[in-house]
Motif scaffolding. Structure first.
Motif, PDB file in Angstrom:
ATOM      1  N   GLY A 169       0.798  -1.117   0.105  1.00 54.82           N
ATOM      2  CA  GLY A 169       0.131   0.014  -0.046  1.00 54.82           C
ATOM      3  C   GLY A 169       0.704   1.361  -0.090  1.00 54.82           C
TER       4      GLY A 169
ATOM      5  N   THR B 257       3.212   0.939  -7.954  1.00 56.79           N
ATOM      6  CA  THR B 257       3.124   1.989  -8.984  1.00 56.79           C
ATOM      7  C   THR B 257       4.323   2.676  -9.061  1.00 56.79           C
TER       8      THR B 257
ATOM      9  N   LYS C  87       4.340   0.822  -3.968  1.00 52.73           N
ATOM     10  CA  LYS C  87       5.623   0.032  -4.680  1.00 52.73           C
ATOM     11  C   LYS C  87       5.487  -0.274  -6.179  1.00 52.73           C
TER      12      LYS C  87
ATOM     13  N   ASP D 248       2.414  14.379  -2.614  1.00 51.30           N
ATOM     14  CA  ASP D 248       1.348  15.280  -2.998  1.00 51.30           C
ATOM     15  C   ASP D 248       0.295  15.311  -1.929  1.00 51.30           C
TER      16      ASP D 248
HETATM   17  P1  GDP Z   1       1.843  -1.385  -3.168  1.00 56.36           P
HETATM   18  O1  GDP Z   1       0.945  -2.140  -2.486  1.00 56.36           O
HETATM   19  O2  GDP Z   1       3.070  -0.750  -2.404  1.00 56.36           O
HETATM   20  O3  GDP Z   1       2.240  -1.969  -4.434  1.00 56.36           O
HETATM   21  O4  GDP Z   1       1.008  -0.024  -3.609  1.00 56.36           O
HETATM   22  P2  GDP Z   1       0.386   0.295  -4.777  1.00 56.36           P
HETATM   23  O5  GDP Z   1       1.335   0.875  -6.035  1.00 56.36           O
HETATM   24  O6  GDP Z   1      -0.752  -0.611  -5.261  1.00 56.36           O
HETATM   25  O7  GDP Z   1      -0.318   1.871  -4.573  1.00 56.36           O
HETATM   26  C1  GDP Z   1      -1.254   1.842  -3.318  1.00 56.36           C
HETATM   27  C2  GDP Z   1      -2.218   3.010  -3.651  1.00 56.36           C
HETATM   28  O8  GDP Z   1      -1.325   4.211  -3.586  1.00 56.36           O
HETATM   29  C3  GDP Z   1      -2.734   3.130  -5.163  1.00 56.36           C
HETATM   30  O9  GDP Z   1      -4.055   3.730  -5.128  1.00 56.36           O
HETATM   31  C4  GDP Z   1      -1.846   4.380  -5.854  1.00 56.36           C
HETATM   32  O10 GDP Z   1      -2.586   4.697  -6.869  1.00 56.36           O
HETATM   33  C5  GDP Z   1      -1.456   5.216  -4.862  1.00 56.36           C
HETATM   34  N1  GDP Z   1      -0.030   5.916  -5.044  1.00 56.36           N
HETATM   35  C6  GDP Z   1       0.924   5.332  -5.225  1.00 56.36           C
HETATM   36  N2  GDP Z   1       1.591   6.370  -5.191  1.00 56.36           N
HETATM   37  C7  GDP Z   1       1.332   7.521  -5.053  1.00 56.36           C
HETATM   38  C8  GDP Z   1       1.672   8.838  -4.982  1.00 56.36           C
HETATM   39  O11 GDP Z   1       2.828   9.272  -5.079  1.00 56.36           O
HETATM   40  N3  GDP Z   1       0.514   9.856  -4.594  1.00 56.36           N
HETATM   41  C9  GDP Z   1      -0.642   9.452  -4.377  1.00 56.36           C
HETATM   42  N4  GDP Z   1      -1.657   9.992  -4.088  1.00 56.36           N
HETATM   43  N5  GDP Z   1      -1.145   7.940  -4.386  1.00 56.36           N
HETATM   44  C10 GDP Z   1      -0.136   7.154  -4.837  1.00 56.36           C
END
Ligand code: GDP
Length: 295
Positions: A110, A115, A113, A250
């Motif tokens: 979450g 993204t 990562k 942001d």
């Molecule tokens: P992971 O579980 O670490 O792989 O996380 P994800 O890449 O799935 O991202 C989790 C949530 O955070 C998603 O809804 C993304 O769109 C959001 N997210 C990721 N990076 C950013 C960012 O820099 N800014 C914002 N506002 N949201 C982000």
């Protein structure tokens, strides 16, 4: 710049006007304001304590410069110290002498990562570095799908073997595939859990031992504020990181996590995430972050 802090220092520095040195007696109120500013920017308490002590050492006995208001001079000392702690300048991503450069992404679920994996690939593409992204989160099929979808969106290949193969094996095969296809950089997205757990750490360590990455980037959610210090400490101690990506800048945050990450690990933040879109990645600049943290 730093109007809020300057305003708060006004009273503290009335005491200093007309004196020609910053001294123990007249600095305490100002240090308290710095402490308050950092805590309200969500910097970890231990990190704040060390930082304030360092500022005190630097500021003590500094000559008051004629024509410069002492509060302004003091703010400059704080600002310079912040920039210095965060590493002075931007540190670019490593580039291996022999391709591919291997980047291992680590972090909790979450944090952004997956993204960030795609954002980084797109960013490197703009520097003419071809990328392969590797999906090793076999515990969440949705995570693999997410990376595949992002790959299609930005036109960057994704290596995946579904959910039935061991993540270490997938990572190794992904790197082998990158070598065969001659890409410049391979970025390995790994599984994250909601909290740090021993199994996740053991798996990450195993992937690291096997693929010998040039970079281990910890993805840290800026919104977690104080928690960032503990997270960074644990990952750095158990896995060893070479840098970090600070995401969600942001959001409504002053970015205090940036100071914590650098001070706790000694490793640079290399990029910041500034939005959900795949283009929303920027190199990290310590001076800009210092301004933001001071408010
Ligand atoms: P992971 O579980 O670490 O792989 O996380 P994800 O890449 O799935 O991202 C989790 C949530 O955070 C998603 O809804 C993304 O769109 C959001 N997210 C990721 N990076 C950013 C960012 O820099 N800014 C914002 N506002 N949201 C982000």
């Amino acid at each position: 710049m730093f109007d809020a802090l300057a305003e708060r220092l006004e009273d503290a520095w009335k005491k200093l006007r007309g004196q020609d040195k910053i001294s123990q007696a007249n600095i305490q109120d100002a240090l308290k304001e710095v402490r308050r500013a950092l805590l309200s920017a969500d910097v970890n308490l231990q990190v704040v304590k060390k930082f304030v002590a360092d500022v005190e050492t630097t500021a003590m006995g500094a000559d008051v410069i004629a024509g410069v208001r002492p509060d302004q001079q003091f703010i400059k000392i704080v600002y310079d110290e912040l920039v210095q702690v965060m590493g002075e300048s931007n540190v670019p991503l490593a580039k291996a002498d022999t391709s591919p450069t291997i980047v291992l992404m680590a972090g909790l679920q979450g944090t952004g990562k997956t993204t960030a994996t795609a954002k980084l690939a797109l960013h490197l593409g703009k520097e003419n570095r071809s990328c392969l992204m590797v999906a090793t989160d076999v515990y969440r099929p949705a995570a693999i799908d997410q990376l595949v979808t992002l790959g299609e969106q930005i036109n960057i290949p994704v290596f995946e073997m579904g959910t039935d193969t061991n993540p270490v094996e997938i990572a190794c095969q992904g790197v082998a595939h990158a070598k065969e296809t001659g890409v410049d950089t391979v970025i390995i997205d790994t599984a994250g859990r909601l909290q740090i757990d021993a199994e996740m750490m053991a798996e990450l360590a195993q992937i690291k031992d096997n693929v010998k990455p040039d970079e281990v980037l910890l993805v840290v959610d800026a919104m977690t504020g104080q928690e960032a210090a503990t997270l960074t400490h644990t990952f750095n101690q158990q896995i060893g990181i070479t840098g970090a990506i600070l995401t969600k800048l942001d959001g409504d945050t002053r970015g205090g996590a940036a100071l914590s990450v650098r001070q706790v690990s000694g490793q640079p933040i290399k990029f910041v995430g500034v939005g959900e879109k795949v283009e929303a990645l920027q190199p990290f600049y310590p001076d800009r972050m210092a301004s933001r943290i001071l408010g």
